[in-house]
Scaffold this motif. Structure first.
Motif, short mmCIF file in Angstrom:
data_model
loop_
_atom_site.label_atom_id
_atom_site.label_comp_id
_atom_site.label_asym_id
_atom_site.label_seq_id
_atom_site.Cartn_x
_atom_site.Cartn_y
_atom_site.Cartn_z
N ALA A 227 -22.11 32.22 57.84
CA ALA A 227 -22.13 31.03 56.99
C ALA A 227 -22.12 29.76 57.84
O ALA A 227 -22.83 28.78 57.53
CB ALA A 227 -20.93 31.04 56.04
N TYR A 228 -21.35 29.77 58.91
CA TYR A 228 -21.27 28.62 59.82
C TYR A 228 -22.64 28.32 60.44
O TYR A 228 -23.05 27.16 60.53
CB TYR A 228 -20.23 28.89 60.90
CG TYR A 228 -20.09 27.81 61.93
CD1 TYR A 228 -19.35 26.66 61.68
CD2 TYR A 228 -20.71 27.93 63.18
CE1 TYR A 228 -19.21 25.66 62.62
CE2 TYR A 228 -20.59 26.94 64.13
CZ TYR A 228 -19.84 25.80 63.85
OH TYR A 228 -19.72 24.82 64.80
N LYS A 249 -8.98 40.65 70.24
CA LYS A 249 -10.12 41.14 69.47
C LYS A 249 -10.65 40.06 68.53
O LYS A 249 -11.86 39.95 68.31
CB LYS A 249 -9.71 42.39 68.69
CG LYS A 249 -9.52 43.62 69.57
CD LYS A 249 -9.09 44.84 68.78
CE LYS A 249 -8.91 46.04 69.70
NZ LYS A 249 -8.41 47.23 68.97
N ILE A 250 -9.77 39.26 67.98
CA ILE A 250 -10.18 38.16 67.12
C ILE A 250 -10.99 37.13 67.93
O ILE A 250 -12.04 36.65 67.49
CB ILE A 250 -8.95 37.50 66.45
CG1 ILE A 250 -8.37 38.46 65.39
CG2 ILE A 250 -9.31 36.15 65.82
CD1 ILE A 250 -7.02 38.01 64.84
N ILE A 251 -10.50 36.80 69.11
CA ILE A 251 -11.20 35.84 69.98
C ILE A 251 -12.59 36.35 70.34
O ILE A 251 -13.59 35.62 70.23
CB ILE A 251 -10.38 35.58 71.26
CG1 ILE A 251 -9.08 34.85 70.92
CG2 ILE A 251 -11.20 34.76 72.27
CD1 ILE A 251 -8.11 34.72 72.10
N GLY A 258 -20.52 33.94 66.63
CA GLY A 258 -20.81 32.52 66.58
C GLY A 258 -19.90 31.70 65.70
O GLY A 258 -20.30 30.67 65.15
N TYR A 259 -18.65 32.14 65.56
CA TYR A 259 -17.69 31.38 64.74
C TYR A 259 -16.69 30.71 65.68
O TYR A 259 -16.03 31.38 66.47
CB TYR A 259 -16.97 32.32 63.78
CG TYR A 259 -16.06 31.60 62.80
CD1 TYR A 259 -16.57 30.74 61.86
CD2 TYR A 259 -14.68 31.80 62.84
CE1 TYR A 259 -15.74 30.07 60.96
CE2 TYR A 259 -13.84 31.15 61.94
CZ TYR A 259 -14.38 30.29 61.00
OH TYR A 259 -13.56 29.62 60.13
N ILE A 264 -10.06 28.92 63.62
CA ILE A 264 -9.12 29.97 63.21
C ILE A 264 -7.70 29.50 63.45
O ILE A 264 -7.34 29.07 64.55
CB ILE A 264 -9.38 31.28 63.97
CG1 ILE A 264 -10.81 31.76 63.72
CG2 ILE A 264 -8.37 32.35 63.56
CD1 ILE A 264 -11.20 33.00 64.53
N ASN A 265 -6.87 29.58 62.42
CA ASN A 265 -5.47 29.17 62.50
C ASN A 265 -4.58 30.37 62.25
O ASN A 265 -4.41 30.81 61.11
CB ASN A 265 -5.19 28.07 61.47
CG ASN A 265 -3.79 27.52 61.57
OD1 ASN A 265 -3.10 27.69 62.59
ND2 ASN A 265 -3.34 26.85 60.53
N LEU A 266 -4.03 30.93 63.33
CA LEU A 266 -3.15 32.09 63.23
C LEU A 266 -1.71 31.60 63.10
O LEU A 266 -1.13 31.06 64.04
CB LEU A 266 -3.30 32.98 64.47
CG LEU A 266 -4.57 33.82 64.51
CD1 LEU A 266 -4.94 34.16 65.96
CD2 LEU A 266 -4.37 35.11 63.73
N LEU A 267 -1.13 31.78 61.92
CA LEU A 267 0.20 31.23 61.64
C LEU A 267 1.32 32.15 62.08
O LEU A 267 2.46 31.70 62.23
CB LEU A 267 0.34 30.98 60.13
CG LEU A 267 -0.68 30.03 59.49
CD1 LEU A 267 -0.43 29.98 57.98
CD2 LEU A 267 -0.60 28.65 60.10
N GLY A 268 1.04 33.43 62.27
CA GLY A 268 2.13 34.39 62.48
C GLY A 268 2.88 34.62 61.19
O GLY A 268 2.37 34.37 60.10
N TYR A 269 4.13 35.09 61.31
CA TYR A 269 4.93 35.31 60.10
C TYR A 269 5.66 34.01 59.76
O TYR A 269 6.36 33.44 60.60
CB TYR A 269 5.94 36.44 60.31
CG TYR A 269 6.62 36.84 59.03
CD1 TYR A 269 6.04 37.76 58.18
CD2 TYR A 269 7.83 36.25 58.65
CE1 TYR A 269 6.65 38.11 56.97
CE2 TYR A 269 8.43 36.59 57.45
CZ TYR A 269 7.84 37.52 56.62
OH TYR A 269 8.44 37.85 55.43
N ILE A 270 5.48 33.52 58.54
CA ILE A 270 6.06 32.25 58.12
C ILE A 270 6.97 32.48 56.90
O ILE A 270 6.97 33.55 56.30
CB ILE A 270 4.97 31.22 57.78
CG1 ILE A 270 4.03 31.75 56.70
CG2 ILE A 270 4.20 30.84 59.04
CD1 ILE A 270 2.92 30.78 56.29
N SER A 271 7.73 31.44 56.54
CA SER A 271 8.63 31.55 55.39
C SER A 271 7.83 31.71 54.11
O SER A 271 6.64 31.35 54.05
CB SER A 271 9.51 30.30 55.30
OG SER A 271 8.74 29.18 54.90
#
Length: 390
Positions: A227-228, A249-251, A258-259, A264-271
């Motif tokens: 899409a990008y 693997k994500i990287i 081509g993204y 990409i915003n990896l938040l981890g575990y959040i409240s």
């Protein structure tokens, strides 16, 4: 009636899908005048779970091994596991068969077998929760033996999350007592969420166990990448725990398709509060469902959360999701396992404003009428009561 939830796969009160499922079933039963207590022997560390004993939204909970801190020693884990078993025996031995019932999360764990055996010893009825069977797909032979043996042959009934699972179970035990309860959420908590912020980048949102569903995330990146390239630029926000191998693997996957990784915003575990606000502020969601046995049996818990937030879900017409949701009305389906098709649906959401708004409106209505835990309180209470009285 006292419902005693016993598990070894999730901490409490905070966690991912399993912890949320427990909370919704518990609140439904508490609303019907029952008492609900969670006993966990789980060792998954969660910085938001700090008390080994307490109460959360009317739900009592107790860590059987008595610890909530991170434990890295396998020997210490073994000793605490055994401590938990001893304490479990003490808990079950004090239950009254006339008013107490045990409720287990049905994964193929030895802990569940021990729980069932102790329950039989003290003549306590057992109901299990079956929301996903992975043992066939993942070729886990021990889990297969446990899931298809003691967990359905020695228990008294089950809450199942999909018709496919119900049929699978009854092919093994035809007269097994079940009740079908879909994914559940608390409608009220979504009314308290922070409104959508202005002037923020539009993003696709996904939440869950990154390591466990990495294939889904990589598939989403492929669709967003295509899409990008075609001029439709969305960020991708991911909430959930992940390890270094998953990150690598994500990287690599983002670079290959081509993204931009900076999207990409990896938040981890959040409240939970932050999680729900991230969910609410998303532009759309993608829930990958492959055309396989696992997806045909699944009903992802996140579907309810997404629909209550009132934004479009892009997924495949597979399993329970495919049976309940209507294409171009309250969901948008792409061809299973086809990231080209996914990319086309992303483009459609971007260019068809009327379709986007239609799905936003209808998805919320559907969630309110089908996924609010309060709707199912009486049905679940009746099911537990009938099992208890047998």
């Amino acid at each position: 009636m006292n419902i005693n939830l016993i598990t070894s796969v999730t901490g409490f009160p905070h966690g991912t899908a399993t912890a949320n499922r427990i909370k919704m079933i518990a609140k439904a039963l508490i609303n019907q005048g029952n008492h609900f207590c969670v006993y966990t022997n789980c060792f998954l560390f969660n910085k938001y779970n700090t008390l080994p004993k307490g109460q959360y939204e009317g739900i009592d909970f107790l860590y059987l091994h008595g610890h909530t801190e991170e434990i890295n020693s396998n020997l210490k884990k073994l000793l605490l596991f055994l401590k938990g078993i001893i304490r479990l025996h003490h808990v079950i031995s004090k239950l009254d068969p006339k008013i107490d019932i045990i409720y287990i999360c049905a994964q193929g764990k030895i802990f569940n077998v021990i729980t069932i055996l102790l329950s039989k010893l003290y003549r306590i009825k057992v109901i299990e929760e079956i929301n996903e069977w992975n043992h066939v797909v993942l070729n886990r032979k021990i889990e297969k033996i446990i899931n298809e043996g003691p967990l359905i042959k020695w228990t008294d009934g089950a809450i199942v999350i999909s018709n496919k699972l119900d049929r699978t179970i009854k092919a093994i035990v035809p007269n097994y007592t079940t009740i079908l309860i879909p994914v559940l959420e608390d409608a009220e908590k979504f009314n308290r969420l922070t409104p959508v912020k202005e002037n923020i980048s539009q993003y696709c949102f996904w939440m869950g166990l990154v390591d466990g569903y990495l294939h889904d995330i990589l598939f989403i990146i492929k669709g967003l990448g295509l899409a990008y390239k075609n001029g439709y630029n969305y960020n991708f926000t991911i909430s959930g725990p992940y390890n270094q191998d998953s990150l690598n693997k994500i990287i690599n996957n983002a670079a290959e398709f081509g993204y931009p990784f900076q999207n990409i915003n990896l938040l981890g575990y959040i409240s939970e509060d932050e999680l729900m606000n991230q969910c609410k502020n998303a532009h759309f969601y993608i829930v990958p469902l492959a055309d396989d046995i696992r997806s045909q049996s699944r009903f992802p818990t996140k579907v309810a959360s997404y629909m209550f937030c009132g934004k479009p879900i892009l997924t495949s017409k597979i399993g329970e999701v495919g049976s309940l949701l209507e294409d171009y009305y309250n969901v948008l389906y792409y061809t299973p396992d086809d990231f080209n098709s996914l990319s086309e649906k992303i483009k459609l959401l971007s260019t068809n404003v009327h379709l986007y708004k239609t799905i936003c409106t209808n998805t919320t209505k559907f969630a309110i009428n089908n996924f609010d835990y309060k709707i199912y309180g009486n049905r679940i209470h009746t099911f537990f009561s009938e099992i208890l009285s047998k």
